[in-house]
Design a protein around this motif. Structure first.
Motif, short mmCIF file in Angstrom:
data_model
loop_
_atom_site.label_atom_id
_atom_site.label_comp_id
_atom_site.label_asym_id
_atom_site.label_seq_id
_atom_site.Cartn_x
_atom_site.Cartn_y
_atom_site.Cartn_z
N ALA A 1 0.84 -1.21 0.00
CA ALA A 1 0.00 0.00 0.00
C ALA A 1 0.87 1.25 0.00
O ALA A 1 0.61 2.20 -0.75
CB ALA A 1 -0.95 -0.01 1.20
N ALA A 2 1.92 1.26 0.81
CA ALA A 2 2.81 2.41 0.87
C ALA A 2 3.61 2.56 -0.42
O ALA A 2 3.72 3.66 -0.97
CB ALA A 2 3.76 2.28 2.07
N ASP A 3 4.16 1.46 -0.93
CA ASP A 3 5.00 1.51 -2.13
C ASP A 3 4.23 1.99 -3.35
O ASP A 3 4.77 2.72 -4.18
CB ASP A 3 5.59 0.13 -2.44
CG ASP A 3 6.68 -0.28 -1.46
OD1 ASP A 3 7.11 0.56 -0.64
OD2 ASP A 3 7.09 -1.46 -1.51
N TYR A 4 2.98 1.57 -3.48
CA TYR A 4 2.20 1.90 -4.67
C TYR A 4 1.13 2.97 -4.41
O TYR A 4 0.32 3.25 -5.28
CB TYR A 4 1.54 0.64 -5.24
CG TYR A 4 2.54 -0.34 -5.79
CD1 TYR A 4 3.18 -0.11 -7.00
CD2 TYR A 4 2.86 -1.50 -5.08
CE1 TYR A 4 4.11 -1.00 -7.50
CE2 TYR A 4 3.79 -2.40 -5.58
CZ TYR A 4 4.41 -2.14 -6.79
OH TYR A 4 5.32 -3.04 -7.28
N GLN A 5 1.16 3.53 -3.21
CA GLN A 5 0.18 4.55 -2.82
C GLN A 5 -1.25 4.07 -3.05
O GLN A 5 -2.06 4.73 -3.70
CB GLN A 5 0.44 5.87 -3.54
CG GLN A 5 1.81 6.44 -3.22
CD GLN A 5 2.12 7.72 -3.94
OE1 GLN A 5 1.39 8.16 -4.82
NE2 GLN A 5 3.20 8.36 -3.55
N LEU A 6 -1.53 2.89 -2.50
CA LEU A 6 -2.86 2.28 -2.61
C LEU A 6 -3.51 2.22 -1.24
O LEU A 6 -2.83 2.24 -0.21
CB LEU A 6 -2.74 0.85 -3.16
CG LEU A 6 -2.19 0.69 -4.56
CD1 LEU A 6 -2.01 -0.80 -4.88
CD2 LEU A 6 -3.11 1.35 -5.58
N ASN A 7 -4.81 2.11 -1.26
CA ASN A 7 -5.55 1.87 -0.04
C ASN A 7 -5.25 0.44 0.43
O ASN A 7 -5.30 -0.49 -0.39
CB ASN A 7 -7.05 2.04 -0.33
CG ASN A 7 -7.91 1.93 0.90
OD1 ASN A 7 -7.67 1.10 1.77
ND2 ASN A 7 -8.93 2.75 0.95
#
Length: 122
Positions: A38-44
């Protein structure tokens, strides 16, 4: 990075499947944590969890309580089988039609890709 015409969780799932098929993730390997992806790809994180849950539902990965998600034994064989079936059912008919329209034959195609015809010496 993400195709807006398809759900992101499916695209993420396909990336993980691709990593398994390419040998980047092997049986017994841990998947990156939901938080990390989630952090690496800026995902929920819910999106990542949904992708991972689909992999669990298909028995390609397993949850190990307190440890994370791990690729199951036999996951690659299962994927190869299902991907081959999907290719033959969904992609191959369109390729055959295109080959027919272009007037190509199998020997031409094999020569163009440097693949020897079946039964020929390599």
């Amino acid at each position: 990075m993400w195709n807006e015409n398809r759900p992101i969780y499916l695209q993420l799932k396909e990336r993980v499947v691709g990593m398994m098929l390419d040998g980047l993730l092997k049986p017994g390997d841990a998947l990156p944590s939901v938080r990390q992806v989630a952090a690496d790809y800026q995902l929920n994180p819910i999106t990542v969890s949904r992708a991972y849950q689909e992999l669990v539902d298909e028995t390609l990965v397993e949850k190990r309580r307190g440890l994370g998600m791990y690729v199951t034994e036999g996951a690659v064989d299962k994927l190869l089988s299902s991907e081959r079936e999907r290719f033959v059912r969904e992609e191959w008919p369109a390729m055959v039609e295109r080959i027919r329209r272009l007037g190509l034959d199998i020997e031409q195609l094999l020569r163009a890709t440097n693949v020897p015809p079946q039964g020929a010496p390599a």
